[in-house]
Design a protein around this motif. Sequence first.
Motif, short mmCIF file in Angstrom:
data_model
loop_
_atom_site.label_atom_id
_atom_site.label_comp_id
_atom_site.label_asym_id
_atom_site.label_seq_id
_atom_site.Cartn_x
_atom_site.Cartn_y
_atom_site.Cartn_z
N GLY A 152 0.81 -1.22 0.00
CA GLY A 152 0.00 0.00 0.00
C GLY A 152 0.84 1.27 0.00
O GLY A 152 1.92 1.31 0.60
N LEU A 153 0.31 2.27 -0.68
CA LEU A 153 0.99 3.56 -0.70
C LEU A 153 -0.01 4.70 -0.76
O LEU A 153 -1.16 4.53 -1.12
N MET A 154 0.48 5.87 -0.39
CA MET A 154 -0.27 7.10 -0.60
C MET A 154 0.01 7.52 -2.03
O MET A 154 1.18 7.72 -2.41
N TRP A 155 -1.06 7.66 -2.80
CA TRP A 155 -0.92 7.76 -4.25
C TRP A 155 -0.89 9.19 -4.74
O TRP A 155 -1.87 9.93 -4.56
N HIS A 156 0.21 9.56 -5.38
CA HIS A 156 0.37 10.95 -5.80
C HIS A 156 -0.59 11.32 -6.93
O HIS A 156 -0.82 12.51 -7.18
N ARG A 157 -1.15 10.31 -7.61
CA ARG A 157 -2.06 10.63 -8.72
C ARG A 157 -3.40 11.16 -8.22
O ARG A 157 -4.20 11.70 -8.98
N ASP A 158 -3.64 10.99 -6.92
CA ASP A 158 -4.85 11.57 -6.32
C ASP A 158 -4.43 12.79 -5.50
O ASP A 158 -3.45 12.73 -4.76
N GLN A 159 -5.20 13.86 -5.63
CA GLN A 159 -4.86 15.09 -4.92
C GLN A 159 -4.84 14.86 -3.40
O GLN A 159 -4.02 15.44 -2.69
N GLY A 160 -5.73 14.00 -2.93
CA GLY A 160 -5.81 13.74 -1.49
C GLY A 160 -4.94 12.58 -1.04
O GLY A 160 -5.03 12.15 0.09
N TYR A 161 -4.13 12.07 -1.97
CA TYR A 161 -3.22 10.95 -1.67
C TYR A 161 -3.94 9.73 -1.12
O TYR A 161 -3.44 9.05 -0.23
N ARG A 162 -5.18 9.49 -1.66
CA ARG A 162 -5.84 8.24 -1.27
C ARG A 162 -4.98 7.08 -1.73
O ARG A 162 -4.14 7.22 -2.61
N TRP A 163 -5.21 5.93 -1.16
CA TRP A 163 -4.25 4.84 -1.27
C TRP A 163 -4.43 3.98 -2.52
O TRP A 163 -5.52 3.86 -3.07
N ASN A 164 -3.34 3.36 -2.90
CA ASN A 164 -3.32 2.41 -4.01
C ASN A 164 -2.46 1.23 -3.59
O ASN A 164 -1.56 1.38 -2.77
#
Length: 182
Positions: A152-164
């Motif tokens: 799991g990571l905080m996803w930079h492609r989402d503005q809110g860094y939701r996880w991927n």
Amino acid sequence: MIISSRYFHISYVVRGFAIGDQTSCIENFKMANFIIICIGFLVAASAVEVSAQGGYIKYPNGPNMYKLYTVQKSYKDAQKACKARGAHLADVKTKDLHNFLVKRIKKKADYWIGANDINAEKKWKWSDKTELKYTNWYPGQPNNLRGNQHCGLMWHRDQGYRWNDDFCNKKKFFICEKTARG
Ligand SMILES: [Ca+2]
């Protein structure tokens, strides 16, 4: 009569200047003190947030502190790097903590966190082996792409860094967590 009147006038003017200067001097002194107090306060506040412990930041609403590492490592190497510092990958168990960490991201990138299902598919656990209760997955994630995304990571492609969930061998920045010492 004329002399005394002139004298009175001069002394009045001189006194007026003196009073004026004194007042502005006091005002300047007050302002200087105010600025010094403000600077002192800001320095103290930043000193509290960035503790002396290797740049780890104390999370005010919990017992732990955190550091965002901007060195790219695979998930396992990130785990090792945290462990070498008496820490583990960050277990982001509340929205408040998620937001706290996101606010401290200076380099826009993915950041590994503690969530993974390495041991058993779809059984996501934190670094401390507890199951995930609060989650903040990006819509459609975790999708276990190609049957091989377990980290799991905080996803930079989402503005809110939701996880991927991503491939564990990819090299990413990461966030470590450790207990704050009194
Ligand atoms: Ca994914």
